[in-house]
Design a protein around this motif. Sequence first.
Motif, short mmCIF file in Angstrom:
data_model
loop_
_atom_site.label_atom_id
_atom_site.label_comp_id
_atom_site.label_asym_id
_atom_site.label_seq_id
_atom_site.Cartn_x
_atom_site.Cartn_y
_atom_site.Cartn_z
N ILE A 85 -6.10 135.68 -40.48
CA ILE A 85 -4.69 135.90 -40.09
C ILE A 85 -3.92 134.58 -40.09
CG2 ILE A 85 -3.20 136.53 -38.15
CD1 ILE A 85 -5.30 138.69 -37.46
N LEU A 86 -4.51 133.55 -39.53
CA LEU A 86 -3.83 132.25 -39.44
C LEU A 86 -3.99 131.42 -40.71
CD1 LEU A 86 -4.86 131.26 -35.78
CD2 LEU A 86 -2.66 132.21 -36.55
N ASN A 87 -4.86 131.89 -41.62
CA ASN A 87 -5.11 131.17 -42.88
C ASN A 87 -5.59 129.74 -42.60
OD1 ASN A 87 -5.30 130.91 -45.67
ND2 ASN A 87 -3.21 130.14 -45.86
N VAL A 88 -6.57 129.65 -41.71
CA VAL A 88 -7.17 128.36 -41.37
C VAL A 88 -8.69 128.48 -41.54
CG1 VAL A 88 -5.33 127.73 -39.78
CG2 VAL A 88 -7.34 128.95 -38.91
N PRO A 89 -9.38 127.36 -41.73
CA PRO A 89 -10.84 127.43 -41.88
C PRO A 89 -11.53 128.01 -40.65
CG PRO A 89 -10.00 125.30 -42.59
CD PRO A 89 -8.87 126.00 -41.91
N PHE A 90 -12.52 128.83 -40.88
CA PHE A 90 -13.31 129.42 -39.80
C PHE A 90 -13.88 128.34 -38.89
CE2 PHE A 90 -17.58 130.54 -38.29
CZ PHE A 90 -17.34 131.73 -37.61
N ASN A 91 -14.36 127.25 -39.49
CA ASN A 91 -14.99 126.18 -38.71
C ASN A 91 -14.00 125.40 -37.84
OD1 ASN A 91 -17.40 126.86 -39.79
ND2 ASN A 91 -17.50 125.19 -41.26
N LYS A 92 -12.70 125.57 -38.09
CA LYS A 92 -11.71 124.95 -37.22
C LYS A 92 -11.57 125.72 -35.91
CE LYS A 92 -9.83 121.49 -39.65
NZ LYS A 92 -9.67 120.10 -39.15
N LEU A 93 -11.82 127.02 -35.97
CA LEU A 93 -11.69 127.87 -34.79
C LEU A 93 -12.99 128.00 -34.01
CD1 LEU A 93 -9.46 130.73 -36.24
CD2 LEU A 93 -8.76 128.99 -34.61
N ALA A 94 -14.11 128.08 -34.73
CA ALA A 94 -15.41 128.20 -34.09
C ALA A 94 -16.16 126.88 -34.28
CB ALA A 94 -16.21 129.36 -34.69
N LEU A 95 -16.32 126.14 -33.21
CA LEU A 95 -17.02 124.86 -33.27
C LEU A 95 -18.51 125.14 -33.08
CD1 LEU A 95 -14.57 122.75 -31.07
CD2 LEU A 95 -14.56 123.09 -33.55
N ILE A 96 -19.28 124.87 -34.14
CA ILE A 96 -20.68 125.24 -34.19
C ILE A 96 -21.52 123.97 -34.32
CG2 ILE A 96 -22.39 126.59 -35.47
CD1 ILE A 96 -20.05 128.27 -36.51
#
Length: 231
Positions: A62-73
């Motif tokens: 939805i935000l068109n941002v990398p998954f890894n920017k939202l979920a810090l793994i």
Amino acid sequence: MEYTFNKTFFNAEMKKQKISREKLAELLMEKGDNITIDGINWWFRNEKNKPEIERIKLLSEILNVPFNKLALIPDDIKNNILGSSNIKFVPIVGSASCGIPLPNSYQDIENKAFCKSEIWHSDLYAIIANGDSMIPEIDDGDEVICDPKADILSGDIVHYQINDESAIKVYFKDENIGVIEFVPFNQNGDFKTLKFRLDDDSVYIKMSKVIAINKSKMNNRQARLKAINRI
């Protein structure tokens, strides 16, 4: 799976793109996620609250941002899981003993485990390991990915259900005497090998092969010390 929701980055992107939480709820519903505004607000009520990992994937779209920017793994998990071309999500259906077989604790848990796309299919499921009889390969709290369709051979780790009990052990089949065994790595007074005759119709056994393990604790010194009998 261990991860942190990057709330600072999320809030900044929401403000930058002028998307309210009410609008976000609408966008999520359009993607089939029936979340309420109160459900979104819950993510921010304390530091530990966070959206499920599959929901974060929708947020990244939805935000068109990398998954890894939202979920810090953690880096080890990134290398093992996110290093593949894609990731898939497997439902966590409950827990299973890595010790004394216990009554099934299957229940609906709103959580998902990671899985490499190369091994994924729709029948996979995950369970949370409970106990330490399978250390050092499986630690207490690990996510164990199970495949009910995979062929099972002697030496495979399996999640088995016998009548109303469930556990994780090494599978061994002795054709010569018609017996199957479920063997823990660590055998002591509590953790014992279970044996069943192949011709015993009174025992119903259901098995799934363990095909992947997501470690809950990386660099687990305690597990290694247990494995060499130092604690």
